[in-house]
Design an enzyme around this catalytic site. Structure first.
Site, PDB file in Angstrom:
ATOM      1  N   ASP A 292       0.682  -1.617  -0.116  1.00 55.00           N
ATOM      2  CA  ASP A 292      -0.247   0.151   0.159  1.00 55.00           C
ATOM      3  C   ASP A 292       0.558   1.251   0.123  1.00 55.00           C
ATOM      4  OD1 ASP A 292      -2.621   1.404   0.378  1.00 55.00           O
ATOM      5  OD2 ASP A 292      -1.575   1.621   2.392  1.00 55.00           O
ATOM      6  N   LEU A 373      -7.178   6.070   2.122  1.00 50.53           N
ATOM      7  CA  LEU A 373      -7.474   7.538   1.558  1.00 50.53           C
ATOM      8  C   LEU A 373      -6.008   7.560   0.317  1.00 50.53           C
ATOM      9  CD1 LEU A 373      -8.995   9.947   3.396  1.00 50.53           C
ATOM     10  CD2 LEU A 373     -10.174   8.348   2.286  1.00 50.53           C
ATOM     11  N   ARG A 374      -5.024   6.301   0.998  1.00 49.25           N
ATOM     12  CA  ARG A 374      -3.869   6.476  -0.280  1.00 49.25           C
ATOM     13  C   ARG A 374      -4.806   6.172  -1.580  1.00 49.25           C
ATOM     14  NH1 ARG A 374      -0.190   3.361   3.500  1.00 49.25           N
ATOM     15  NH2 ARG A 374       0.734   5.748   4.730  1.00 49.25           N
ATOM     16  N   GLY A 375      -5.363   5.654  -2.119  1.00 50.47           N
ATOM     17  CA  GLY A 375      -5.470   5.096  -3.635  1.00 50.47           C
ATOM     18  C   GLY A 375      -6.230   6.453  -4.109  1.00 50.47           C
TER      19      GLY A 375
END
Length: 472
Positions: A292, A373-375
């Site tokens: 991730d 929320l990285r995506g």
């Protein structure tokens, strides 16, 4: 090591205590299995002088003669290490010639991911997984040659910017705040390769043993993260690297700062670099928590197109036969691509993602059960970089579809029994949300399959075995 053994022999047999006991232990620890000859030579420059002064004070002739003989041995060892250091420096100063990026055939997804990260380093790097011999390492080393030279503070180990305080090391920042005009020079954008055998001290930095022994002061010796500042940090076979080291590198890559707290030293310096990792999935997988942390992920496969394979083999053979001539023949293409990347960097701040596409990106991440929320952030940054690369100002849904798979496929939860891979799942959901015709075609196909099953049931004879029930 021979030099250390001689020094220890002097201390044990002749009572020459040139250093404190704690210093001897520190010296042995610093120049252990990973000690380099040049480093050892530098460390013992001071102790040899101390031996010379001590020998002048010897009262015993026999002991003094033995000490002089041992000193001559030390000087011969020191001369040997100087020669070894000169040869090592001569090898490292030779410019390494890389295969040109523009001559890599196929692997368009990998090349696009690398260029997007070059345009916007905030994307978070890229993880390249694939079979051996698919040009993973060649592409990473080649993309570094496309980067334009950068302006750095002369003699600074952190590649500090002479004008931006956020990209300055501790010493350069102190001089900048004092009102001093920092001297600047042009330097090639660094590509630092992290070997599998590296230790945390070598990566993050540690105490400078030379200054501690010769000057008696605590000083920081920068590590690989300092060298990679404002450049590229490449980890080949990242899936074989210790998880703790990968976590340290990815933490610095995400925050842009490397903080060191060890041996009485407390220091924080900028570590703004593009993190690139590659590996063979057959040799092992990364933990989901580490996956991730990479901004994008691509899977590369062996080229099956005959024309592309043949052209790549011919280009590689020409490069190995005469690297300089081959690089010179493709220089116009390389320079044109470099100019394109520079223009995209300048255009990037002006590009905005429309509200409806931002909602689409967040809706997809929610439907795919992407943690965190990285995506969402990475997709927004990657699509802006793509538009900037192609010289446009407006972001479209088609642009989102081109990058969203590479930004989300490694963030989905793995199901070993699911026959559909993560990238295909992302693309199917995107088509369902953006293409009404695709939804109609899927519905029609489903109805046809159900009608075919009903027809097959009617044609069967009464009492015949209908087989095992289908799995739903």
């Amino acid at each position: 090591r021979g030099l250390l053994q001689c020094l220890l022999l002097l201390k044990a047999h002749y009572g020459l205590y040139c250093l404190a006991n704690s210093d001897w232990e520190l010296l042995l620890e610093a120049c252990g299995p990973c000690g380099l000859p040049y480093r050892i030579e530098k460390l013992h420059f001071g102790p040899i002088k101390m031996l010379q002064r001590h020998n002048m004070q010897q009262r015993s002739t026999a002991v003094g003669r033995a000490n002089r003989q041992m000193l001559h041995r030390l000087q011969r060892v020191r001369l040997t290490t100087v020669c070894q250091a000169a040869a090592a420096e001569a090898r490292t100063t030779q410019k390494r010639l890389n295969f040109p990026f523009t001559r890599i055939q196929g692997q368009e997804e990998m090349k696009l991911a690398l260029m997007l990260n070059v345009i916007d380093a905030n994307i978070g790097g890229v993880l390249i997984m694939g079979d051996r011999g698919t040009a993973k390492s060649i592409a990473v080393r080649a993309v570094a040659d496309l980067l334009p030279p950068m302006t750095v503070v002369e003699g600074d180990p952190f590649n500090s910017s002479p004008t931006d305080p956020k990209l300055m090391g501790p010493e350069a920042l102190a001089r900048f705040r004092a009102g001093e005009k920092l001297p600047s020079v042009k330097a090639k954008t660094p590509l630092v390769e992290l070997p599998l055998g590296a230790t945390e001290d070598r990566i993050c930095g540690t105490i400078d043993i030379e200054k501690a022994l010769t000057e008696g002061v605590k000083a920081f010796e920068p590590g690989l993260l300092a060298r990679a500042n404002r450049g590229i940090l490449y980890v080949d076979e990242v899936n074989l690297l210790d998880d703790g080291l990968v976590d340290v590198v990815l933490d610095s890559s995400a925050s842009g700062v490397n903080t060191v707290e060890r041996e009485g030293i407390s220091i924080a310096h900028p570590a703004k670099f593009i993190m690139i990792g590659s590996g063979n999935p057959a040799e092992g997988e990364l933990r989901p928590q580490l996956l991730d942390r990479f901004g994008m992920s691509v899977n590369v496969r062996t080229l099956m197109d005959v024309d592309q394979r043949t052209q790549l083999v011919m280009d590689r053979m020409a490069f190995e036969r005469d690297p300089e001539a081959f690089i010179e023949s493709v220089r116009p293409d390389q320079e044109a691509l470099t100019a394109k990347l520079v223009a995209a960097r300048e255009r990037l701040p002006k590009i905005k993602v429309p509200k409806n596409l931002q909602l689409l990106i967040s809706d997809m991440c929610s439907r795919l059960n992407v943690d965190g929320l990285r995506g969402d952030l990475v997709v927004n940054r990657a699509v802006k970089a793509l538009v900037a690369l192609e010289g446009r100002d407006q972001v479209t849904a088609a642009d989102v579809g081109r990058v969203i798979s590479g930004c989300l496929n490694h963030r989905l939860r793995k199901d070993p029994l699911d026959p559909i891979d993560s990238g295909t799942k992302v693309q199917l959901l995107f088509k369902r949300l953006t293409d009404p015709e695709f939804v109609k075609r899927e519905e029609m196909k489903r109805k046809q399959e159900e009608a075919a099953k009903e027809a097959a049931k009617k044609n069967k004879k009464s009492g015949s075995w209908g087989g095992l029930p289908s799995r739903r």
